[in-house]
Design a protein around this motif. Structure first.
Motif, PDB file in Angstrom:
ATOM      1  N   THR A 210      65.746  92.168 -10.312  1.00 58.18           N
ATOM      2  CA  THR A 210      65.361  91.355 -11.471  1.00 58.18           C
ATOM      3  C   THR A 210      66.514  90.536 -12.040  1.00 58.18           C
ATOM      4  O   THR A 210      66.286  89.590 -12.784  1.00 58.18           O
ATOM      5  CB  THR A 210      64.802  92.231 -12.609  1.00 58.18           C
ATOM      6  OG1 THR A 210      65.845  93.095 -13.085  1.00 58.18           O
ATOM      7  CG2 THR A 210      63.601  93.027 -12.153  1.00 58.18           C
ATOM      8  N   GLY A 211      67.757  90.951 -11.734  1.00 56.20           N
ATOM      9  CA  GLY A 211      68.903  90.288 -12.343  1.00 56.20           C
ATOM     10  C   GLY A 211      69.081  90.643 -13.806  1.00 56.20           C
ATOM     11  O   GLY A 211      69.819  89.983 -14.531  1.00 56.20           O
ATOM     12  N   GLU A 212      68.413  91.698 -14.259  1.00 57.64           N
ATOM     13  CA  GLU A 212      68.487  92.120 -15.667  1.00 57.64           C
ATOM     14  C   GLU A 212      69.071  93.520 -15.774  1.00 57.64           C
ATOM     15  O   GLU A 212      68.949  94.328 -14.854  1.00 57.64           O
ATOM     16  CB  GLU A 212      67.096  92.076 -16.294  1.00 57.64           C
ATOM     17  CG  GLU A 212      66.534  90.657 -16.340  1.00 57.64           C
ATOM     18  CD  GLU A 212      65.257  90.572 -17.131  1.00 57.64           C
ATOM     19  OE1 GLU A 212      65.104  91.345 -18.099  1.00 57.64           O
ATOM     20  OE2 GLU A 212      64.417  89.729 -16.786  1.00 57.64           O
ATOM     21  N   GLU A 213      69.696  93.795 -16.909  1.00 59.73           N
ATOM     22  CA  GLU A 213      70.287  95.098 -17.163  1.00 59.73           C
ATOM     23  C   GLU A 213      69.245  96.033 -17.774  1.00 59.73           C
ATOM     24  O   GLU A 213      68.426  95.619 -18.597  1.00 59.73           O
ATOM     25  CB  GLU A 213      71.471  94.951 -18.129  1.00 59.73           C
ATOM     26  CG  GLU A 213      72.268  96.206 -18.311  1.00 59.73           C
ATOM     27  CD  GLU A 213      73.498  95.983 -19.165  1.00 59.73           C
ATOM     28  OE1 GLU A 213      73.887  96.930 -19.867  1.00 59.73           O
ATOM     29  OE2 GLU A 213      74.053  94.880 -19.141  1.00 59.73           O
ATOM     30  N   ALA A 214      69.285  97.302 -17.381  1.00 59.46           N
ATOM     31  CA  ALA A 214      68.325  98.291 -17.867  1.00 59.46           C
ATOM     32  C   ALA A 214      68.553  98.616 -19.340  1.00 59.46           C
ATOM     33  O   ALA A 214      69.690  98.747 -19.784  1.00 59.46           O
ATOM     34  CB  ALA A 214      68.429  99.567 -17.037  1.00 59.46           C
ATOM     35  N   LEU A 215      67.468  98.737 -20.077  1.00 60.48           N
ATOM     36  CA  LEU A 215      67.468  99.264 -21.442  1.00 60.48           C
ATOM     37  C   LEU A 215      66.933 100.684 -21.331  1.00 60.48           C
ATOM     38  O   LEU A 215      65.809 100.896 -20.887  1.00 60.48           O
ATOM     39  CB  LEU A 215      66.566  98.417 -22.346  1.00 60.48           C
ATOM     40  CG  LEU A 215      66.265  98.986 -23.718  1.00 60.48           C
ATOM     41  CD1 LEU A 215      67.541  99.073 -24.555  1.00 60.48           C
ATOM     42  CD2 LEU A 215      65.211  98.156 -24.415  1.00 60.48           C
ATOM     43  N   ARG A 216      67.754 101.672 -21.689  1.00 62.03           N
ATOM     44  CA  ARG A 216      67.390 103.074 -21.488  1.00 62.03           C
ATOM     45  C   ARG A 216      66.955 103.715 -22.806  1.00 62.03           C
ATOM     46  O   ARG A 216      67.540 103.457 -23.850  1.00 62.03           O
ATOM     47  CB  ARG A 216      68.585 103.848 -20.941  1.00 62.03           C
ATOM     48  CG  ARG A 216      69.077 103.335 -19.610  1.00 62.03           C
ATOM     49  CD  ARG A 216      70.466 103.901 -19.336  1.00 62.03           C
ATOM     50  NE  ARG A 216      71.069 103.282 -18.193  1.00 62.03           N
ATOM     51  CZ  ARG A 216      71.230 103.874 -17.022  1.00 62.03           C
ATOM     52  NH1 ARG A 216      70.841 105.112 -16.854  1.00 62.03           N
ATOM     53  NH2 ARG A 216      71.782 103.227 -16.020  1.00 62.03           N
ATOM     54  N   PHE A 217      65.932 104.576 -22.693  1.00 55.84           N
ATOM     55  CA  PHE A 217      65.501 105.375 -23.829  1.00 55.84           C
ATOM     56  C   PHE A 217      64.727 106.576 -23.305  1.00 55.84           C
ATOM     57  O   PHE A 217      64.506 106.709 -22.114  1.00 55.84           O
ATOM     58  CB  PHE A 217      64.677 104.550 -24.832  1.00 55.84           C
ATOM     59  CG  PHE A 217      63.455 103.873 -24.264  1.00 55.84           C
ATOM     60  CD1 PHE A 217      62.212 104.473 -24.348  1.00 55.84           C
ATOM     61  CD2 PHE A 217      63.554 102.626 -23.660  1.00 55.84           C
ATOM     62  CE1 PHE A 217      61.085 103.850 -23.839  1.00 55.84           C
ATOM     63  CE2 PHE A 217      62.434 101.992 -23.156  1.00 55.84           C
ATOM     64  CZ  PHE A 217      61.192 102.613 -23.242  1.00 55.84           C
TER      65      PHE A 217
ATOM     66  N   GLY B 146      59.773 111.585 -25.111  1.00 53.60           N
ATOM     67  CA  GLY B 146      59.634 113.025 -24.921  1.00 53.60           C
ATOM     68  C   GLY B 146      60.673 113.496 -23.938  1.00 53.60           C
ATOM     69  O   GLY B 146      61.854 113.169 -24.043  1.00 53.60           O
ATOM     70  N   GLY B 147      60.256 114.218 -22.909  1.00 52.75           N
ATOM     71  CA  GLY B 147      61.173 114.711 -21.891  1.00 52.75           C
ATOM     72  C   GLY B 147      61.399 113.745 -20.746  1.00 52.75           C
ATOM     73  O   GLY B 147      62.056 114.091 -19.769  1.00 52.75           O
ATOM     74  N   VAL B 148      60.858 112.530 -20.862  1.00 52.05           N
ATOM     75  CA  VAL B 148      60.953 111.555 -19.780  1.00 52.05           C
ATOM     76  C   VAL B 148      62.032 110.530 -20.094  1.00 52.05           C
ATOM     77  O   VAL B 148      62.056 109.945 -21.180  1.00 52.05           O
ATOM     78  CB  VAL B 148      59.590 110.844 -19.561  1.00 52.05           C
ATOM     79  CG1 VAL B 148      59.704 109.755 -18.512  1.00 52.05           C
ATOM     80  CG2 VAL B 148      58.527 111.861 -19.167  1.00 52.05           C
ATOM     81  N   ALA B 149      62.920 110.319 -19.129  1.00 50.46           N
ATOM     82  CA  ALA B 149      63.925 109.253 -19.241  1.00 50.46           C
ATOM     83  C   ALA B 149      63.277 107.963 -18.757  1.00 50.46           C
ATOM     84  O   ALA B 149      62.630 107.940 -17.706  1.00 50.46           O
ATOM     85  CB  ALA B 149      65.146 109.591 -18.401  1.00 50.46           C
ATOM     86  N   VAL B 150      63.437 106.898 -19.535  1.00 48.24           N
ATOM     87  CA  VAL B 150      62.816 105.613 -19.220  1.00 48.24           C
ATOM     88  C   VAL B 150      63.893 104.540 -19.163  1.00 48.24           C
ATOM     89  O   VAL B 150      64.826 104.539 -19.965  1.00 48.24           O
ATOM     90  CB  VAL B 150      61.763 105.224 -20.290  1.00 48.24           C
ATOM     91  CG1 VAL B 150      61.107 103.893 -19.948  1.00 48.24           C
ATOM     92  CG2 VAL B 150      60.728 106.316 -20.461  1.00 48.24           C
TER      93      VAL B 150
ATOM     94  N   THR C 266      57.975 103.560 -31.674  1.00 50.24           N
ATOM     95  CA  THR C 266      58.724 103.875 -30.455  1.00 50.24           C
ATOM     96  C   THR C 266      60.141 103.330 -30.639  1.00 50.24           C
ATOM     97  O   THR C 266      60.397 102.606 -31.614  1.00 50.24           O
ATOM     98  CB  THR C 266      58.095 103.224 -29.199  1.00 50.24           C
ATOM     99  OG1 THR C 266      58.376 101.830 -29.207  1.00 50.24           O
ATOM    100  CG2 THR C 266      56.596 103.459 -29.125  1.00 50.24           C
ATOM    101  N   PRO C 267      61.041 103.594 -29.699  1.00 53.50           N
ATOM    102  CA  PRO C 267      62.401 103.047 -29.822  1.00 53.50           C
ATOM    103  C   PRO C 267      62.447 101.512 -29.812  1.00 53.50           C
ATOM    104  O   PRO C 267      63.422 100.922 -30.262  1.00 53.50           O
ATOM    105  CB  PRO C 267      63.123 103.612 -28.599  1.00 53.50           C
ATOM    106  CG  PRO C 267      62.377 104.847 -28.246  1.00 53.50           C
ATOM    107  CD  PRO C 267      60.942 104.546 -28.592  1.00 53.50           C
ATOM    108  N   ILE C 268      61.406 100.858 -29.302  1.00 53.73           N
ATOM    109  CA  ILE C 268      61.448  99.394 -29.211  1.00 53.73           C
ATOM    110  C   ILE C 268      60.378  98.697 -30.051  1.00 53.73           C
ATOM    111  O   ILE C 268      60.228  97.496 -29.979  1.00 53.73           O
ATOM    112  CB  ILE C 268      61.349  98.919 -27.744  1.00 53.73           C
ATOM    113  CG1 ILE C 268      60.042  99.384 -27.108  1.00 53.73           C
ATOM    114  CG2 ILE C 268      62.548  99.371 -26.944  1.00 53.73           C
ATOM    115  CD1 ILE C 268      59.756  98.771 -25.760  1.00 53.73           C
TER     116      ILE C 268
END
Length: 116
Positions: free
Chosen positions: A26-33, A36-40, A92-94
């Motif tokens: 994608t040429g884009e940097e990951a936004l992490r959050f 619950g128990g799932v890393a996204v 949510t975080p976003i």
């Protein structure tokens, strides 16, 4: 409702390896959050998800994530067409989200970038 775009959900075993692939594609940097128990990791139009199978099995039931300008407006429109609201609206975080089952049985998450 104003739909801004959609994101595809991809469940992966190795999040770090998947992030490298999708950042390159994608040429884009990951936004992490976490959800619950799932890393996204949000990378372009992809939501990469890794975590316990019990939680991933629930997330796999959602076809895609639909970005909208306002979750409250989406809620009104979804109720007007007979959709079943499964969860939300919730912060949510976003932004805020809700999960709805359309009359045809399809399940979608709707998100906005507005503060909860």
């Amino acid at each position: 409702m104003n739909i801004l775009g959609t994101s595809l959900r991809v469940c992966v075993a190795d999040l770090e390896a998947a992030i490298a692939v999708y950042e390159r594609l994608t040429g884009e940097e990951a936004l992490r959050f976490r959800r619950g128990g799932v890393a996204v990791a949000a990378v372009g139009c992809f939501f990469l998800m890794s975590g316990p199978e019990a939680e991933l099995s629930v997330l796999r039931k959602i076809t895609a994530t639909v970005a909208v300008t306002d979750v409250d407006e989406a809620l009104t429109d979804l109720q007007a067409v007979g959709a079943d609201i499964i969860a939300g609206p919730l912060p949510t975080p976003i932004g805020r989200n809700l999960v709805a089952r359309h009359p045809d049985g399809s399940v979608f998450e709707y998100v906005d970038r507005r503060p909860g």
